[in-house]
Design an enzyme around this catalytic site. Structure first.
Site, PDB file in Angstrom:
ATOM      1  N   SER A 149      -7.593  10.375  -1.585  1.00 11.98           N
ATOM      2  CA  SER A 149      -7.296  10.978  -2.887  1.00 11.98           C
ATOM      3  C   SER A 149      -7.244  12.502  -2.806  1.00 11.98           C
ATOM      4  CB  SER A 149      -8.359  10.565  -3.912  1.00 11.98           C
ATOM      5  OG  SER A 149      -8.446   9.164  -3.982  1.00 11.98           O
TER       6      SER A 149
HETATM    7  N1  SAM Z   1     -11.882   6.627  -1.723  1.00  9.57           N
HETATM    8  C1  SAM Z   1     -10.856   6.691  -0.718  1.00  9.57           C
HETATM    9  C2  SAM Z   1     -10.955   7.916   0.137  1.00  9.57           C
HETATM   10  O1  SAM Z   1     -11.825   8.770  -0.094  1.00  9.57           O
HETATM   11  O2  SAM Z   1     -10.170   7.996   1.100  1.00  9.57           O
HETATM   12  C3  SAM Z   1      -9.479   6.567  -1.275  1.00  9.57           C
HETATM   13  C4  SAM Z   1      -9.209   5.227  -1.763  1.00  9.57           C
HETATM   14  S1  SAM Z   1      -7.526   4.704  -1.834  1.00  9.57           S
HETATM   15  C5  SAM Z   1      -6.874   5.697  -3.112  1.00  9.57           C
HETATM   16  C6  SAM Z   1      -7.846   3.099  -2.566  1.00  9.57           C
HETATM   17  C7  SAM Z   1      -8.512   2.138  -1.630  1.00  9.57           C
HETATM   18  O3  SAM Z   1      -8.893   0.986  -2.375  1.00  9.57           O
HETATM   19  C8  SAM Z   1      -7.601   1.655  -0.518  1.00  9.57           C
HETATM   20  O4  SAM Z   1      -8.200   1.890   0.724  1.00  9.57           O
HETATM   21  C9  SAM Z   1      -7.453   0.159  -0.801  1.00  9.57           C
HETATM   22  O5  SAM Z   1      -7.314  -0.619   0.360  1.00  9.57           O
HETATM   23  C10 SAM Z   1      -8.745  -0.124  -1.523  1.00  9.57           C
HETATM   24  N2  SAM Z   1      -8.769  -1.343  -2.349  1.00  9.57           N
HETATM   25  C11 SAM Z   1      -7.809  -1.829  -3.184  1.00  9.57           C
HETATM   26  N3  SAM Z   1      -8.239  -2.959  -3.780  1.00  9.57           N
HETATM   27  C12 SAM Z   1      -9.502  -3.176  -3.319  1.00  9.57           C
HETATM   28  C13 SAM Z   1     -10.483  -4.178  -3.569  1.00  9.57           C
HETATM   29  N4  SAM Z   1     -10.291  -5.188  -4.418  1.00  9.57           N
HETATM   30  N5  SAM Z   1     -11.663  -4.083  -2.924  1.00  9.57           N
HETATM   31  C14 SAM Z   1     -11.906  -3.065  -2.050  1.00  9.57           C
HETATM   32  N6  SAM Z   1     -11.022  -2.105  -1.780  1.00  9.57           N
HETATM   33  C15 SAM Z   1      -9.833  -2.147  -2.405  1.00  9.57           C
END
Ligand code: SAM
Length: 220
Positions: free
Chosen positions: A64
């Site tokens: 992000s």
């Molecule tokens: N917090 C992260 C960082 O600091 O890099 C960025 C997160 S990215 C915008 C969103 C993340 O949510 C992705 O890695 C995606 O694979 C994960 N994601 C999506 N649905 C999910 C779920 N149901 N459970 C766990 N992770 C999930």
């Protein structure tokens, strides 16, 4: 020296992208000044690690924008003794910021490769107050509940009920909710059996895919 260059870029990031936009919490500003964001982006993108934008991290996912990480961290109002759940580990960057602010961080990631890489980065930086699990974070992580703070770093179609249930008394849930193009950043605070919600502003996240999120194929 290379590291000196990153320190300067990080200082400018905190000053111009975060503090200048109204984030005042000194603990959040300090945490953002300490975590080396360039460690959390793919090697070829290190030069852009302190840019004012999200960046790709593989699996179609993103790290992000720095301001978004700071804003959500401030909205969580984390105390030094708090236990925090993050849904969506991604690169591990937000988890590192949470490790600076909280006593314990539990983070859940859907993609095993991203979870493994994030764990390696956090360990290499000597963080020890975290656990990363692979799974569907829309279910929360009931084994370690309740949590003083829960942060969801992907866009949800609605607020997952398990996350509300896993909030401690007085706990805060920070979650983007809404359709693909743009979501509303919601803060939900538990007061006994009541949940008090506020809408903080718009944001754009990759989809939260899971049982209480978007279904595969119906995601954005
Ligand atoms: N917090 C992260 C960082 O600091 O890099 C960025 C997160 S990215 C915008 C969103 C993340 O949510 C992705 O890695 C995606 O694979 C994960 N994601 C999506 N649905 C999910 C779920 N149901 N459970 C766990 N992770 C999930």
């Amino acid at each position: 020296m290379e590291e000196d260059r990153y320190i300067g870029l990080r200082h400018n990031m905190v000053k111009h992208q975060i503090a200048a936009r109204g984030i005042k919490d000194p603990r959040v500003l300090e945490a953002m000044s300490r975590v080396p964001r360039h460690i959390f982006v793919p090697a070829g993108l290190s030069d852009r690690a302190y840019d004012d934008s999200p960046l790709p991290i593989g699996e179609g996912q993103t790290i992000s924008q720095p301001y978004m990480v700071a804003w959500m961290s401030a909205l969580l109002e984390i105390g030094g003794n708090d236990r925090v759940l993050e849904v969506g580990t991604g690169s591990g960057y937000q988890a590192a910021v949470l490790c600076e602010l909280a006593a314990e961080v539990i983070s859940i990631e859907k993609y095993p490769d991203l979870a493994r890489e994030a764990e390696g980065r956090l360990r290499s930086l000597a963080y020890r107050n975290f656990k990363i699990y692979v799974g569907d974070g829309t279910l929360g992580w009931p084994e370690k509940a309740p949590y003083d703070g829960i942060i969801v770093t992907a866009g949800a179609p609605s607020v997952p009920q398990p996350l509300l249930e896993q909030l401690a008394e007085g706990g805060r849930l920070v979650i983007p909710v809404g359709p693909s193009g743009m979501q509303m950043l919601n803060v939900i605070r538990r007061k006994g059996s009541e949940y008090l919600a506020s809408e903080e502003g718009t944001c754009v996240f990759v989809p939260l895919v899971g049982k209480f999120g978007w279904r595969r194929g119906r995601a954005f």
